[in-house]
Enzyme design. Structure first.
Site, mmCIF file in Angstrom:
data_model
loop_
_atom_site.group_PDB
_atom_site.id
_atom_site.type_symbol
_atom_site.label_atom_id
_atom_site.label_comp_id
_atom_site.label_asym_id
_atom_site.label_seq_id
_atom_site.Cartn_x
_atom_site.Cartn_y
_atom_site.Cartn_z
ATOM 1 N N ASP A 152 0.883 -1.171 0.000
ATOM 2 C CA ASP A 152 0.000 0.000 0.000
ATOM 3 C C ASP A 152 0.917 1.215 0.000
ATOM 4 O O ASP A 152 1.656 1.445 0.967
ATOM 5 C CB ASP A 152 -0.898 -0.022 1.246
ATOM 6 N N ASN A 178 3.166 3.414 -10.542
ATOM 7 C CA ASN A 178 1.961 3.462 -11.389
ATOM 8 C C ASN A 178 0.686 3.666 -10.579
ATOM 9 O O ASN A 178 -0.270 4.262 -11.079
ATOM 10 C CB ASN A 178 1.878 2.151 -12.190
ATOM 11 N N TYR A 235 -7.184 15.871 -8.565
ATOM 12 C CA TYR A 235 -6.336 14.993 -9.385
ATOM 13 C C TYR A 235 -5.267 15.791 -10.114
ATOM 14 O O TYR A 235 -4.089 15.441 -10.098
ATOM 15 C CB TYR A 235 -7.220 14.240 -10.374
ATOM 16 N N LYS A 274 -1.071 15.576 -9.667
ATOM 17 C CA LYS A 274 -0.125 15.191 -10.721
ATOM 18 C C LYS A 274 0.910 16.300 -10.955
ATOM 19 O O LYS A 274 2.076 16.007 -11.232
ATOM 20 C CB LYS A 274 -0.875 14.831 -12.003
ATOM 21 N N THR A 325 -9.343 1.945 -18.782
ATOM 22 C CA THR A 325 -9.220 1.263 -17.491
ATOM 23 C C THR A 325 -10.386 1.723 -16.622
ATOM 24 O O THR A 325 -11.207 2.540 -17.056
ATOM 25 C CB THR A 325 -7.907 1.663 -16.792
#
Ligand SMILES: NC(=O)c1ccc[n+]([C@@H]2O[C@H](COP(=O)([O-])OP(=O)(O)OC[C@H]3O[C@@H](n4cnc5c(N)ncnc54)[C@H](OP(=O)(O)O)[C@@H]3O)[C@@H](O)[C@H]2O)c1
Length: 231
Positions: free
Chosen positions: A58, A83, A153, A157, A188
């Site tokens: 984790d 990833n 998000y 990043k 995905t």
């Protein structure tokens, strides 16, 4: 001589596709996931007992990362791929109404996770001949592309790009290359069924671009096909 790659979030999506492609071409994979024993990854591990090592990890937990490092017992890692990532629940945050718990959680996985894992496993990467650390970020972290929406998000990043570039400058003298990639818009759980490319296409492009990269490319921010992305 096969290389050893370690992939975080290897149990589904792009991480699973990277694992499958690397096994197909004969490399060895340390497939790290919160649950590496079930589902498609479990089946893959059973089919490739010599080449695939399932590893519980984790990325948000110091204890979990320390246990994973211990289990590796100094094993050289040619390429570490950070990833694992989350978008965060959709519709819970915006530029005008932020849910700070959601934002914090997204940073835990997407920003602190890659640096925590990279710091912990730096000695394993240094001990290899490959000496590369690649982080899957996103073009959504580009400030230059005039962003709007998905604040949690996007900011995570952008932050991981900065964190890993500072890390990259610290490890360059040790001969370790630090690489940042947008994997494409990929079909995905995160990318959705309407996305542009299949996970296998993203994985093949990422692997080819990482293969062709070294210290000369350290701290670059590029697509899975190697095209530069504005910061
Ligand atoms: N798909 C796209 O279009 C796209 C575009 C740009 C960038 N990306 C980036 O590409 C990476 C992979 O995305 P994806 O599309 O493959 O996403 P995905 O299908 O949603 O898979 C996410 C992976 O991250 C793992 N993960 C989440 N939290 C974790 C934690 N705390 N510790 C360890 N693993 C954790 C998940 O494991 P569990 O199964 O345990 O949850 C899963 O394996 C992410 O960094 C994402 O931001 C994706």
């Amino acid at each position: 001589m096969p290389h050893t790659w370690m992939i975080t979030g290897a149990n589904r999506g792009i991480g699973l596709a990277l694992t499958m492609e690397l096994l197909r071409r004969g490399d060895h994979v340390v497939a790290a996931a919160r649950n590496p024993w079930g589902g498609a990854l479990g089946e893959l591990a059973a089919a490739h007992p010599a080449a695939l090592l399932p590893l519980e990890l984790d990325v948000t937990s110091d204890e979990s990362v320390a246990a994973a490092k211990g289990a590796l017992d100094g094993r050289p890692i040619d390429v570490l791929v950070n990833n694992a990532g989350i978008h965060g629940p959709r519709g819970t945050e915006s530029a005008l109404a932020m849910d700070f718990d959601v934002w914090r959680e997204v940073f835990e996985v997407n920003v602190y996770g890659p640096l925590r894992v990279s710091q912990a496993l730096l000695a394993n990467v240094e001990a290899s001949s490959g000496r590369k650390i690649a982080t899957i970020t996103s073009r959504m972290g580009s400030i230059g592309l005039n962003p709007s929406g998905s604040l949690a998000y996007r900011s995570s990043k952008a932050a991981v790009n900065m964190a890993m570039v500072v890390f990259g400058n610290a490890v360059r003298a040790r001969g370790v290359a630090q690489l940042l990639f947008h994997p494409g818009w990929v079909r995905t759980d995160m990318g959705g069924g309407g996305a542009d490319i299949a996970p296998s296409e993203s994985a093949a492009g990422l692997i080819a671009t990482i293969d062709a990269s070294g210290l000369a490319q350290t701290n670059s921010f590029r697509t899975w096909q190697g095209e530069p992305i504005p910061w």
